[in-house]
Design a protein around this motif. Structure first.
Motif, PDB file in Angstrom:
ATOM      1  N   ASN A  65       0.827  -1.210   0.000  1.00 39.08           N
ATOM      2  CA  ASN A  65       0.000   0.000   0.000  1.00 39.08           C
ATOM      3  C   ASN A  65       0.858   1.256   0.000  1.00 39.08           C
ATOM      4  N   ARG A  66       1.966   1.210   0.724  1.00 34.10           N
ATOM      5  CA  ARG A  66       2.877   2.360   0.707  1.00 34.10           C
ATOM      6  C   ARG A  66       3.423   2.593  -0.704  1.00 34.10           C
ATOM      7  N   ILE A  67       3.776   1.512  -1.346  1.00 34.58           N
ATOM      8  CA  ILE A  67       4.324   1.613  -2.702  1.00 34.58           C
ATOM      9  C   ILE A  67       3.283   2.166  -3.666  1.00 34.58           C
ATOM     10  N   SER A  68       2.067   1.653  -3.597  1.00 38.39           N
ATOM     11  CA  SER A  68       1.018   2.125  -4.511  1.00 38.39           C
ATOM     12  C   SER A  68       0.660   3.581  -4.239  1.00 38.39           C
ATOM     13  N   ASN A  69       0.655   3.987  -2.970  1.00 34.43           N
ATOM     14  CA  ASN A  69       0.402   5.394  -2.649  1.00 34.43           C
ATOM     15  C   ASN A  69       1.515   6.294  -3.168  1.00 34.43           C
ATOM     16  N   TRP A  70       2.757   5.796  -3.105  1.00 25.58           N
ATOM     17  CA  TRP A  70       3.885   6.561  -3.640  1.00 25.58           C
ATOM     18  C   TRP A  70       3.754   6.717  -5.151  1.00 25.58           C
ATOM     19  N   ILE A  71       3.393   5.631  -5.842  1.00 24.79           N
ATOM     20  CA  ILE A  71       3.240   5.698  -7.296  1.00 24.79           C
ATOM     21  C   ILE A  71       2.113   6.652  -7.671  1.00 24.79           C
ATOM     22  N   GLU A  72       1.021   6.581  -6.921  1.00 22.11           N
ATOM     23  CA  GLU A  72      -0.140   7.394  -7.252  1.00 22.11           C
ATOM     24  C   GLU A  72       0.076   8.876  -6.951  1.00 22.11           C
ATOM     25  N   SER A  73       0.581   9.187  -5.748  1.00 22.15           N
ATOM     26  CA  SER A  73       0.665  10.585  -5.325  1.00 22.15           C
ATOM     27  C   SER A  73       1.948  11.277  -5.750  1.00 22.15           C
TER      28      SER A  73
END
Length: 700
Positions: free
Chosen positions: A81-89
C-alpha cells in the motif's frame, strides 16, 4: 505370434486402466477448471481480490519466511500500500478511468486492417484481429522496471504496482552491459527500481539507458517485518520531494561512498512515510490486465524479449497446479529459483498471492542448504528445474535429506534417468513434473508420477481429444526442423506414438489459458504463430520444443529447436550471443549453438568461428563483462567448415551434430573447452575428450 498377441493385450488393458483413472480425473479437473475461470472472468475477479481476501482472513499468518525473518500477509500488504500510494501521489501514475479515456487507441492500424481484409476473410480474419489485439495491448500499459533479487519486498512491489494498474518488468539480475541494454530496449520502462547491489551494473551502462527516473532500493535501511517500527525519528533527514536519479546521476554516483550518496539512499525510508491504507482513486481492474513482464529469449532467436502475464495467466497457473498436484492453503512451499523467471515469479509468488499459501524464499538455489532450509521452515512442497535435481544428487549424504516434510516437488526438466533415484534417496513421495513456458499457451501435467513424463495428450480419443485439448504434437523434419504438412490440404501432420514432434498450442481467443499474449514486440510475437494446423484458417503457438509420445499419450521432452539452447536452467539466445561475439572478432564468421555434454542437463554453449587469431583469454574477459556466465560458450571450435545457405544464413545442424567430438572434426580444426578449475580455455585432445565424457573434467 502368441507372445506378440499377449503383449498387445497387455498394452490395451493398461490403456483401458489409464482411461478409467488418469483420463477421467483429468477431464473432471479440466471441466471444473474451465467453469471456475469462466466464473472469475464474468465476475471480473483479479489477482488483487484474492490477495486482499487472504489479508482479511488471516493477517497474522506467515506469508513469507526469508532467512531469519518472517513476513505476515499484513506486512506484505502494508508495504504494498505504501508503494502504490507513492506511485499514485508522487509519480502521478496509475491507470484509472481518466487514464483509460485518454489512452484508448486503435490496436491495429488502418493499413494493417486493410491488409487483413485483403488476405483473409470471415472467421480467420476475426481470429487474427483478436490475436494482434493482444500483441498491441502489451504496449498500452505503464511499465515499471524491477531489478530485485529474491527478497520479500519483491512481493510487495508487485502488489503495489498492480494496485494502480501498472505493470512490473522483472529484469534478470544476471544481465550486464549488452544484455542489460537489450533488456531496456525491449521494454518502455518509465520508472526503474533496483537493489543497491546492482548499482555498479546499472552505472556501467548508464550512458546507453533511456531518459527515465531510477530509484535505488536498500532493504538494509528498513526492516519491514517489524510492523510497529516507527518511521525515521529525524524526518528532516528525508527529502520528501525526492524524485529519483537521472542518467547523469548514475554516471556520477559513487558505488562505495555512502555519505556522498546519502540523498539517493533515502528511497527505502521515504516509502515508510506513505500510508498503509489503500489508494485513493478507484481503478477499473480487468481480468486481462497485464501484471508482470518476464524476459525470455524464446526459441526464435534475436534479442531478448519481454512476455506478459495477465490476471488470467496468473490465476489459471495457480489453480491448474493446485488441482493437478493437490496443493492447499496449509502448505509451505520452498522457492529457491530466481523470481525473474516465470516459475518462481508468477507461479511461485502466485501460491501466496492467490491461495494464501506460505512460501519460504531463498536468495538463490544452494545444493548444500536446500534440505536444511526445508527442515528448518517445515516446508511441505518445493519447486525445481531439472538442473537443481542433478546438483542435489551430486551432493554427499546429509542427515536433513530424509528428515524433511516435503511430500511433493514440482517443476520441469527432471530426467527419467534420475527420477527413481531422486525419489528413493530423498524420500519424496511424489514428483509433480510439468511442462510450460513463459510466453506459451501450452501447459501439461504429469499427475500420475510416470517417470520422465512432463504430461500427456490422450490422442486415442481422436476428435474428442482435439475438441477438449488445444495442445497438439506435430511432425517435423528431423534435419531442418520444419513442420511437415500434407501435400493435399496443406495442414500439419500429427505425430504418432513413438515419433518425435513439435508441441504446439491452438490459439482460441476468449478461452482461458489458450490465448497467446505475445511479447512487447509485435514483430517477434508473429514469429511464434503458425497457421493451418488442424483446419484451414486456425492459428497456433509453436513452442519450439520437441517431444516424444508413448502409446499411453505420455509426453517426454527431447530437445529445443531454433536459435536457443538451455543451460543451467536458463534460455540463451544464440543470435544475441553471436551479435556480441562479432564485436570482438571484428565480424568474422561466428556461430553459437548448444551441444549435449554427458552428465549435464540441457546444452552447453559452443562457438564455431573461422577467426584463427582468436585470443581466448581476452575473449573470455570480453564476454564475462557483457553476458551472464551461463551464456558464455563452454566449447570453442576454430574451423573453416562453416556452411551457409543461399540466403547467407549459417547452417547450424551439422555443427551441432558434431559438437566437440574429436573424431568428427577436420585435422585443421582447433577445439577448446572451458576449464573451470583453471578458469581458462584449454585445448581438447583425445585424453581430455575422454575425461569430459566420463565426468573427470568439469566444465561448469
Amino acid at each position: 505370434m502368441s507372445i506378440k498377441m499377449a503383449e498387445l493385450i497387455r498394452k490395451w488393458m493398461k490403456l483401458f486402466h489409464v482411461m478409467l483413472t488418469r483420463d477421467i480425473r483429468s477431464i473432471i479437473l479440466l471441466v471444473t477448471f474451465q467453469i471456475k475461470m469462466f466464473w472469475y472472468k464474468q465476475k471480473n475477479i483479479v489477482m488483487l481480490h484474492f490477495f486482499d481476501e487472504n489479508v482479511r482472513k488471516f493477517p497474522e499468518k506467515p506469508a513469507i519466511f526469508y532467512k531469519d525473518e518472517q513476513y505476515t500477509f499484513e506486512n506484505v500488504s502494508d508495504l504494498a500500500n505504501r508503494i502504490s500510494n507513492w506511485i499514485e501521489s508522487s509519480l502521478k501514475l496509475g491507470h484509472d478511468d481518466q487514464w483509460e479515456l485518454l489512452h484508448k487507441v486503435s490496436v491495429i492500424s488502418n493499413d494493417e486492417q486493410q491488409q487483413n481484409q485483403q488476405n483473409n476473410n470471415g472467421k480467420e480474419n476475426i481470429i487474427q484481429t483478436k490475436i494482434y489485439q493482444q500483441f498491441n495491448d502489451n504496449l498500452q500499459t505503464t511499465q515499471i522496471g524491477l531489478m530485485l533479487g529474491n527478497i520479500p519486498e519483491l512481493a510487495s512491489f508487485l502488489i503495489g504496482i498492480a494496485r494502480v494498474r501498472c505493470s512490473a518488468i522483472m529484469f534478470n539480475t544476471n544481465h550486464r552491459r549488452d544484455t542489460l541494454i537489450n533488456a531496456f530496449q525491449a521494454t518502455k520502462c518509465q520508472i526503474f527500481i533496483f537493489e543497491r547491489k546492482y548499482l555498479q551494473a546499472i552505472k556501467d551502462v548508464a550512458e546507453n539507458l533511456p531518459d527515465i527516473k531510477f530509484f535505488l532500493y536498500d532493504r538494509d535501511l528498513i526492516k519491514q517485518p517489524q510492523r510497529q517500527q516507527s518511521i525515521d525519528k529525524n524526518l528532516l533527514q528525508i527529502d520528501f520531494n525526492y524524485d529519483g536519479m537521472t542518467r547523469m546521476d548514475l554516471i556520477n554516483v559513487s558505488v562505495d561512498n555512502d555519505n556522498e550518496n546519502e540523498k539517493h539512499l533515502q528511497f527505502s525510508k521515504l516509502l515508510q512515510t506513505y500510508p498503509t491504507t489503500s489508494v485513493l482513486k478507484k481503478y477499473p481492474y480487468k481480468f486481462t490486465d497485464k501484471m508482470i513482464y518476464i524476459f525470455t529469449s524464446g526459441t526464435t532467436g534475436g534479442n531478448i524479449k519481454a512476455s506478459p502475464a495477465d490476471n488470467v495467466r496468473q490465476i489459471a497457473s495457480y489453480f491448474s497446479q493446485c488441482r493437478a498436484f493437490d496443493l492447499n492453503s496449509n502448505d509451505n512451499i520452498y522457492i529457491c529459483l530466481p523470481c525473474y523467471h516465470s516459475f518462481a515469479g508468477i507461479t511461485g509468488l502466485g501460491y501466496m498471492f492467490i491461495g494464501g499459501i506460505t512460501i519460504t524464499l531463498a536468495d538463490k538455489f544452494s545444493a548444500t542448504k536446500f534440505w536444511k532450509d526445508c527442515c528448518q521452515y517445515q516446508c511441505t512442497a518445493a519447486i525445481y528445474i531439472g538442473e537443481t535435481c542433478r546438483y542435489l544428487l551430486a551432493q554427499p549424504y546429509r542427515q536433513e535429506e530424509t528428515q524433511h516434510s516435503l511430500r511433493i516437488m514440482m517443476g520441469p526438466g527432471m530426467k527419467r534417468e534420475i527420477w527413481r533415484e531422486f525419489q528413493t534417496r530423498f524420500h519424496i513421495r511424489r514428483i509433480g513434473e510439468y511442462y510450460g513456458s513463459t510466453e506459451g499457451n501450452v501447459q501439461t501435467f504429469n499427475m500420475t508420477n510416470v517417470e520422465g513424463s512432463c504430461g500427456f495428450i490422450p490422442y486415442y480419443y481422436g476428435i474428442l481429444c482435439r475438441l477438449l485439448f488445444h495442445v497438439y504434437l506435430i511432425k517435423v523434419d528431423p534435419e531442418t526442423m520444419e513442420l511437415e504438412r500434407c501435400r493435399r490440404n496443406g495442414l500439419c501432420k500429427f505425430a504418432k506414438p513413438g515419433e518425435t514432434g513439435m508441441l504446439v498450442g491452438q490459439i482460441r481467443p476468449g478461452h482461458s489459458f489458450s490465448e497467446f499474449l505475445g511479447y512487447t514486440s509485435t514483430k517477434e510475437s508473429t514469429k511464434k504463430i503458425i497457421r493451418n494446423v488442424r483446419t484451414k484458417g486456425d492459428f497456433a503457438f509453436v513452442s519450439g520444443d520437441l517431444m516424444e509420445m508413448d502409446f499411453y499419450g505420455n509426453l517426454y521432452f527431447k530437445d529445443r529447436t531454433g536459435d536457443t539452447f538451455r543451460w543451467k536452467g536458463e534460455n540463451v539466445s544464440t543470435t544475441e550471443i553471436e551479435d556480441i561475439i562479432s564485436q570482438f572478432t571484428k565480424h568474422q564468421d561466428c556461430v553459437v549453438y548448444g551441444v549435449t555434454v554427458p552428465g549435464y542437463d540441457g546444452r552447453a554453449g559452443m562457438l564455431a568461428t573461422n577467426d584463427r587469431q582468436l585470443n581466448l583469454d581476452r575473449f573470455y574477459q570480453f564476454m564475462y563483462e557483457r553476458v551472464p556466465d551461463y551464456a558464455i560458450p563452454k566449447f570453442i571450435r576454430i574451423t573453416d567448415d562453416i556452411q551457409m545457405t543461399s540466403t547467407l544464413k549459417f547452417i547450424k545442424y551439422p555443427l551441432r551434430k558434431v559438437g566437440f567430438d574429436l573424431k568428427q572434426t577436420k585435422p585443421m580444426d582447433q577445439l577448446y573447452y572451458w576449464n573451470c578449475q583453471q578458469s581458462k580455455y584449454l585445448p581438447i585432445d583425445s585424453e581430455t575428450y575422454d575425461k569430459i565424457l566420463n565426468g573427470q573434467i568439469k566444465i561448469s
